[in-house]
Design a protein around this motif. Structure first.
Motif, short mmCIF file in Angstrom:
data_model
loop_
_atom_site.label_atom_id
_atom_site.label_comp_id
_atom_site.label_asym_id
_atom_site.label_seq_id
_atom_site.Cartn_x
_atom_site.Cartn_y
_atom_site.Cartn_z
N LYS A 1 0.83 -1.20 0.00
CA LYS A 1 0.00 0.00 0.00
C LYS A 1 0.87 1.26 0.00
CE LYS A 1 -3.74 2.28 2.53
NZ LYS A 1 -4.61 2.23 3.75
N ARG B 1 -7.30 4.77 -0.42
CA ARG B 1 -8.31 4.27 0.52
C ARG B 1 -9.65 4.09 -0.16
NH1 ARG B 1 -5.49 7.78 4.17
NH2 ARG B 1 -6.87 9.51 3.64
N ARG C 1 -9.66 0.93 -2.43
CA ARG C 1 -9.67 -0.29 -1.62
C ARG C 1 -11.06 -0.53 -1.04
NH1 ARG C 1 -5.31 -1.72 3.21
NH2 ARG C 1 -5.85 -3.93 3.38
N GLN C 2 -11.71 0.52 -0.54
CA GLN C 2 -13.04 0.36 0.03
C GLN C 2 -14.07 0.05 -1.04
OE1 GLN C 2 -13.61 0.45 3.48
NE2 GLN C 2 -15.48 -0.55 2.73
N CYS D 1 -13.67 -1.63 -3.74
CA CYS D 1 -13.57 -3.05 -4.07
C CYS D 1 -14.09 -3.91 -2.93
CB CYS D 1 -12.12 -3.41 -4.40
SG CYS D 1 -11.47 -2.60 -5.87
N ALA D 2 -13.75 -3.55 -1.70
CA ALA D 2 -14.23 -4.32 -0.55
C ALA D 2 -15.76 -4.34 -0.49
CB ALA D 2 -13.66 -3.73 0.74
N TRP E 1 -8.99 -5.08 -6.22
CA TRP E 1 -7.93 -4.50 -5.40
C TRP E 1 -6.70 -5.40 -5.39
CZ3 TRP E 1 -6.03 -0.32 -3.28
CH2 TRP E 1 -5.07 -0.44 -2.26
N ASP E 2 -6.89 -6.69 -5.14
CA ASP E 2 -5.76 -7.61 -5.09
C ASP E 2 -5.10 -7.74 -6.46
OD1 ASP E 2 -6.04 -8.10 -2.39
OD2 ASP E 2 -7.26 -9.92 -2.68
N MET F 1 -3.02 -4.57 -7.06
CA MET F 1 -1.79 -4.58 -6.26
C MET F 1 -0.79 -5.58 -6.84
SD MET F 1 -2.29 -2.26 -4.00
CE MET F 1 -1.22 -2.50 -2.58
#
Length: 336
Positions: free
Chosen positions: A48, A61, A64-65, A67-68, A85-86, A89
């Protein structure tokens, strides 16, 4: 070649009708099935902190949120699912690995090429766009500048679309020289010749907007007479290629006429420059939306750097190509 690849990049599911699909990586893998001297490397994901080194904290942030929470349409073109997200990354980590491998001495037939997705060059410092969430090549460049004995990074972006995100991130910096070959007027509409850097980065962004219909000879003419002399004067410690293959003459979403062999010739020019100037070379996948043209382009780069004879391509630039070259000289690029 050494290819960076992670299965998680297939889990970024954009839907059955989206051009930036997992089938792109599958097609490349099939095209390389019978190739010699192939090594796949499942490099670690970017951290990150590494992503935040080129993107705004609040943006990181938010992605990431997003996608979560299951993802969705970030904008009309840029789609995410929970796994995005994964995948993003991982894709950034693969690009950073490619730069690291080049700096560690991988060259010639072992030149590193990152096969990650989602692609990255449209992701600006604080927003996703154009299928891109994390600017992979920017993460790679920044890691090299921060963690290795690297003072200057040169980036050639030969994707048919202007890499507005990479330009945005490095526009006012003196340690990165960014060059973009792209089709004039195509998405995202940026990349005019007059956009050439600001502050410490003045003169270290070069935009080459080719009119539709330009091809091998036009690309090679500008590279030989303008880009290579500029890179040589910049004296990079690392050379990265944002390698999209959507300027191909048979790509479904562009009007350019670069051939498969033309990509190989350009890749060999870069490899020769890298060898002559001791600037390690690495490739980072960007676009390319015809599965056959994309996969054949990657295979051609692999084969040429492994010693295959170069294709016999046209070397006489068109009138449009000559006009672009002259406009760059007028802008102050190349030998004066």
């Amino acid at each position: 070649m050494k290819f960076g690849y992670r299965e998680i990049c297939l889990e970024h599911d954009t839907g059955s009708r989206h051009p930036e699909s997992p089938d792109r990586l599958r097609a490349i893998r099939r095209a390389l099935d019978d190739a010699e001297d192939i090594e796949y490397v499942a490099a670690d994901a970017a951290t990150k902190a590494e992503v935040a080194s080129v993107h705004a904290d609040e943006y990181v942030r938010s992605v990431r949120q997003f996608c979560a929470d299951g993802g969705g349409n970030w904008d009309a073109d840029t789609v995410a699912v929970e796994e995005t997200w994964d995948a993003a990354m991982a894709s950034a980590g693969l690009a950073a690995w490619a730069a690291e491998a080049a700096l560690d001495g991988a060259d010639g037939a072992e030149t590193p090429f990152s096969l990650g997705r989602p692609p990255g060059h449209h992701a600006v410092a604080d927003d996703a766009m154009g299928f891109c969430f994390v600017n992979n090549v920017a993460v790679a460049a920044e890691r090299a500048l921060s963690e290795r004995d690297v003072d200057r990074v040169a980036i050639l972006d030969w994707d048919v679309h202007h890499g507005n995100g990479t330009q945005d991130i490095f526009y006012d910096r003196g340690d990165v020289y960014y060059v973009s070959f792209h089709e004039e007027g195509l998405y995202p509409g940026t990349g005019d010749i007059s956009e050439s850097g600001d502050g410490e980065g003045e003169g270290q962004t070069m935009n080459v907007p080719f009119p539709p219909g330009c091809g091998d000879a036009d690309y090679l003419s500008v590279y030989d007479t303008i880009v290579e002399p500029e890179f040589e004067a910049f004296d990079p410690d690392l050379l990265l290629v944002s390698a999209g293959f959507d300027a191909h003459e048979q790509d479904p979403i562009s009007r350019m006429l670069v051939s498969t062999g033309g990509y190989g010739v350009l890749a060999k020019r870069l490899a020769d420059f890298a060898e002559r100037t001791d600037a390690p070379l690495a490739f980072v996948l960007e676009g390319g939306y015809g599965l056959e043209t994309l996969s054949s382009g990657v295979r051609e780069v692999h084969d040429v750097l492994g010693g295959k004879e170069l294709a016999d391509v046209d070397t006489e630039p068109s009138e449009d190509g000559r006009n672009v070259r002259d406009a760059l000289v007028y802008q102050g690029f190349g030998p004066q």
